[in-house]
Design an enzyme around this catalytic site. Sequence first.
Site, PDB file in Angstrom:
ATOM      1  N   SER A   2     -14.897  -4.771  -3.866  1.00 45.99           N
ATOM      2  CA  SER A   2     -14.010  -3.636  -3.588  1.00 45.99           C
ATOM      3  C   SER A   2     -13.631  -3.591  -2.111  1.00 45.99           C
ATOM      4  O   SER A   2     -12.889  -2.710  -1.682  1.00 45.99           O
ATOM      5  CB  SER A   2     -14.675  -2.321  -4.003  1.00 45.99           C
ATOM      6  OG  SER A   2     -15.932  -2.182  -3.370  1.00 45.99           O
ATOM      7  N   ASN A  16     -24.918   4.563  -4.132  1.00 47.68           N
ATOM      8  CA  ASN A  16     -24.289   5.573  -4.990  1.00 47.68           C
ATOM      9  C   ASN A  16     -24.076   6.907  -4.274  1.00 47.68           C
ATOM     10  O   ASN A  16     -23.026   7.531  -4.425  1.00 47.68           O
ATOM     11  CB  ASN A  16     -25.127   5.776  -6.258  1.00 47.68           C
ATOM     12  CG  ASN A  16     -25.204   4.498  -7.079  1.00 47.68           C
ATOM     13  OD1 ASN A  16     -24.493   3.536  -6.783  1.00 47.68           O
ATOM     14  ND2 ASN A  16     -26.053   4.469  -8.092  1.00 47.68           N
ATOM     15  N   THR A  57      20.755  29.627 -14.556  1.00 48.24           N
ATOM     16  CA  THR A  57      19.737  29.494 -15.605  1.00 48.24           C
ATOM     17  C   THR A  57      20.368  28.533 -16.603  1.00 48.24           C
ATOM     18  O   THR A  57      21.591  28.586 -16.813  1.00 48.24           O
ATOM     19  CB  THR A  57      19.390  30.843 -16.284  1.00 48.24           C
ATOM     20  OG1 THR A  57      20.563  31.335 -16.933  1.00 48.24           O
ATOM     21  CG2 THR A  57      18.921  31.889 -15.277  1.00 48.24           C
ATOM     22  N   SER A  73      25.991   1.915  -0.597  1.00 49.99           N
ATOM     23  CA  SER A  73      25.978   1.010  -1.736  1.00 49.99           C
ATOM     24  C   SER A  73      26.433  -0.369  -1.271  1.00 49.99           C
ATOM     25  O   SER A  73      27.233  -0.480  -0.344  1.00 49.99           O
ATOM     26  CB  SER A  73      26.920   1.543  -2.818  1.00 49.99           C
ATOM     27  OG  SER A  73      27.420   0.486  -3.610  1.00 49.99           O
ATOM     28  N   LYS A 115      30.270   5.140  -1.126  1.00 51.11           N
ATOM     29  CA  LYS A 115      29.047   5.810  -1.568  1.00 51.11           C
ATOM     30  C   LYS A 115      28.128   6.255  -0.426  1.00 51.11           C
ATOM     31  O   LYS A 115      27.943   5.560   0.554  1.00 51.11           O
ATOM     32  CB  LYS A 115      28.235   4.884  -2.486  1.00 51.11           C
ATOM     33  CG  LYS A 115      28.828   4.675  -3.856  1.00 51.11           C
ATOM     34  CD  LYS A 115      28.970   5.940  -4.693  1.00 51.11           C
ATOM     35  CE  LYS A 115      27.652   6.434  -5.240  1.00 51.11           C
ATOM     36  NZ  LYS A 115      27.088   5.511  -6.242  1.00 51.11           N
ATOM     37  N   ASN A 165      24.402   7.796  -0.824  1.00 51.16           N
ATOM     38  CA  ASN A 165      23.450   8.133  -1.890  1.00 51.16           C
ATOM     39  C   ASN A 165      22.233   8.890  -1.361  1.00 51.16           C
ATOM     40  O   ASN A 165      21.726   8.578  -0.285  1.00 51.16           O
ATOM     41  CB  ASN A 165      22.985   6.848  -2.584  1.00 51.16           C
ATOM     42  CG  ASN A 165      24.108   6.150  -3.313  1.00 51.16           C
ATOM     43  OD1 ASN A 165      25.029   6.814  -3.805  1.00 51.16           O
ATOM     44  ND2 ASN A 165      24.047   4.839  -3.381  1.00 51.16           N
ATOM     45  N   GLU A 206      15.798  10.949  -4.239  1.00 49.64           N
ATOM     46  CA  GLU A 206      15.521  10.239  -5.495  1.00 49.64           C
ATOM     47  C   GLU A 206      14.149   9.569  -5.452  1.00 49.64           C
ATOM     48  O   GLU A 206      13.420   9.546  -6.442  1.00 49.64           O
ATOM     49  CB  GLU A 206      16.604   9.188  -5.753  1.00 49.64           C
ATOM     50  CG  GLU A 206      17.943   9.811  -6.113  1.00 49.64           C
ATOM     51  CD  GLU A 206      19.043   8.759  -6.172  1.00 49.64           C
ATOM     52  OE1 GLU A 206      19.440   8.403  -7.273  1.00 49.64           O
ATOM     53  OE2 GLU A 206      19.500   8.302  -5.113  1.00 49.64           O
ATOM     54  N   TYR A 245     -24.220   7.217 -12.091  1.00 51.93           N
ATOM     55  CA  TYR A 245     -23.218   6.282 -11.569  1.00 51.93           C
ATOM     56  C   TYR A 245     -22.988   5.133 -12.558  1.00 51.93           C
ATOM     57  O   TYR A 245     -23.925   4.611 -13.152  1.00 51.93           O
ATOM     58  CB  TYR A 245     -23.670   5.710 -10.213  1.00 51.93           C
ATOM     59  CG  TYR A 245     -22.674   4.702  -9.662  1.00 51.93           C
ATOM     60  CD1 TYR A 245     -21.574   5.132  -8.928  1.00 51.93           C
ATOM     61  CD2 TYR A 245     -22.814   3.334  -9.914  1.00 51.93           C
ATOM     62  CE1 TYR A 245     -20.637   4.215  -8.455  1.00 51.93           C
ATOM     63  CE2 TYR A 245     -21.885   2.417  -9.444  1.00 51.93           C
ATOM     64  CZ  TYR A 245     -20.801   2.869  -8.709  1.00 51.93           C
ATOM     65  OH  TYR A 245     -19.875   1.977  -8.251  1.00 51.93           O
ATOM     66  N   GLN A 274     -15.938   2.634  -9.371  1.00 54.13           N
ATOM     67  CA  GLN A 274     -15.331   1.935  -8.237  1.00 54.13           C
ATOM     68  C   GLN A 274     -13.800   1.991  -8.337  1.00 54.13           C
ATOM     69  O   GLN A 274     -13.101   1.840  -7.341  1.00 54.13           O
ATOM     70  CB  GLN A 274     -15.815   0.476  -8.232  1.00 54.13           C
ATOM     71  CG  GLN A 274     -15.275  -0.337  -7.090  1.00 54.13           C
ATOM     72  CD  GLN A 274     -16.084  -1.608  -6.882  1.00 54.13           C
ATOM     73  OE1 GLN A 274     -17.184  -1.564  -6.334  1.00 54.13           O
ATOM     74  NE2 GLN A 274     -15.564  -2.732  -7.334  1.00 54.13           N
ATOM     75  N   LYS A 332     -11.068   4.700  -6.178  1.00 53.28           N
ATOM     76  CA  LYS A 332     -10.506   4.743  -4.825  1.00 53.28           C
ATOM     77  C   LYS A 332      -9.017   4.436  -4.750  1.00 53.28           C
ATOM     78  O   LYS A 332      -8.265   5.155  -4.104  1.00 53.28           O
ATOM     79  CB  LYS A 332     -11.289   3.790  -3.913  1.00 53.28           C
ATOM     80  CG  LYS A 332     -12.620   4.382  -3.522  1.00 53.28           C
ATOM     81  CD  LYS A 332     -13.490   3.372  -2.854  1.00 53.28           C
ATOM     82  CE  LYS A 332     -14.862   3.247  -3.428  1.00 53.28           C
ATOM     83  NZ  LYS A 332     -15.117   3.511  -4.834  1.00 53.28           N
TER      84      LYS A 332
HETATM   85  N1  ARG Z   1     -18.436  -0.290  -4.303  1.00 54.38           N
HETATM   86  C1  ARG Z   1     -19.097   0.677  -5.099  1.00 54.38           C
HETATM   87  C2  ARG Z   1     -18.110   1.778  -5.538  1.00 54.38           C
HETATM   88  O1  ARG Z   1     -17.094   1.833  -4.985  1.00 54.38           O
HETATM   89  C3  ARG Z   1     -20.209   1.325  -4.327  1.00 54.38           C
HETATM   90  C4  ARG Z   1     -21.337   1.790  -5.154  1.00 54.38           C
HETATM   91  C5  ARG Z   1     -22.003   0.645  -5.820  1.00 54.38           C
HETATM   92  N2  ARG Z   1     -23.211   1.028  -6.464  1.00 54.38           N
HETATM   93  C6  ARG Z   1     -23.844   0.200  -7.289  1.00 54.38           C
HETATM   94  N3  ARG Z   1     -24.913   0.650  -7.829  1.00 54.38           N
HETATM   95  N4  ARG Z   1     -23.410  -0.988  -7.578  1.00 54.38           N
HETATM   96  O2  ARG Z   1     -18.368   2.533  -6.412  1.00 54.38           O
END
Ligand code: ARG
Length: 461
Positions: free
Chosen positions: A22, A109, A154, A276, A282, A284, A289, A316, A321, A324
Amino acid sequence: MKLWSSRFEKNTAALTDELNASIGFDCRLYRQDILGSLAHCAMLRKTGIITGEDAEKIIRGLNEILADMVSGALTFGQDAEDVHMAIEGELTRRIGKAGGRLHTARSRNDQVALDLRLYLKEEITTIRTMALALLEALADIAAQNLDTVMPAYTHLQRAQPTTFAHVAMAYANMLRRDILRLEDCLERMDECPLGSGAATSTTYPIDRAFVAEALGFARVTQNSMDAVSDRDFSIELMSDLSILMMHLSRFSEEIILWCSWEFRFAELDDAYSTGSSIMPQKKNPDIAELVRGKTGRIYGDLITLLTVMKGLPLAYNKDMQEDKEPVFDACDTVKKCLPVFTDMLLTMKLLPENMRRAAAGGFINATDCADYLTKRGLPFREAYGVVGALVKACSREGKTLETLTLEEYRQVSPLFESDIFDAISLERCVGARRVPGGPAPESVLEQIAYIRSFISERTQD
Ligand code: ARG
């Protein structure tokens, strides 16, 4: 070598690493991760869990890593797995054995739950400031257009006359609620999860309140199982951002209509329009938009995380993951849209004659004409019937309520007197609606004052 490799016989497959990593997107949490580690380390030292000597080495090492990451001297590749492993690994490379003590009484975690909360707390503050700037722009635009008469619609049919100020303040109120929602979300998010460990906290005599205070949290989370697997705060923020974008999208739609040749109520500044490649004439409204289009993207982000979370047992799970990217995307997108939307609005030229012309047609004063009869004793429903018949006759003969003669009025009801023409003038229709919330200039001034004090309560300190 992985920090956790001791239990394994073999290395992970390259494809496993690729899916598992990640670092590509969570490296943006590095500052929060290091701040969290600094607070955790200070607590470990204070409670005697690690020695002052080790703590000093860790703190120095973390600060150096932070400086190198800020300057760009230190970056991480995919083999670093995630930001937490990357920083801990780097710390140990730099300071040796003492680096291995940092993760005492902590798990990734609770660490990731902390980092994300710290990050989003800042994001909310930034977005709120941007939303306040838009709110201020709306109040200013309203103050300049108290008498700019336009139709209220309306069903997208001309309904009753109003002013541009009244319309601007309608959007201001949506934005006021958006800001309140962000504040509410921030308040609920303001809990420190550190100390929850992997799932069931820790046996070390940690001091959670100390860490929470050092990191600027209002309080600590209440249950460790919940704290490591709760992503409500991200979901809540994305819901709030979805609603905010829904408002900007409605406003965008309105601006796109106003700028069409059919309406011609407003013209965008060249700096906030595009041309355009084929049609030379044009101009725009691409910004409006795109804001409307990106709203769909934020809804997608929200649905992504809701779907990721819906089947997860406590506590967890690695699925989390996936939290994010959507929440980063939602915040990034809103931060991109809000300031440009504000500038687009501030530079948009209104065409009040066209607005007024649109308000003067379409029997927009028919309600006021019926109210005239009602105020002279006719039950409203009967007055409605009389005016409905008048509108029908006018439409047939190509006339409007303004161009009928008094005789023609009196043919349908003897209650009509010569003051009917004043009663159905646009100024009277707008000016007489001076109840709280209405479009009369004095009512809108009160709405503006309310919004301005809402803003100053939040910007004076
Ligand atoms: N990269 C993990 C996440 O974003 C961090 C936590 C990982 N925890 C684990 N027990 N593998 O969630």
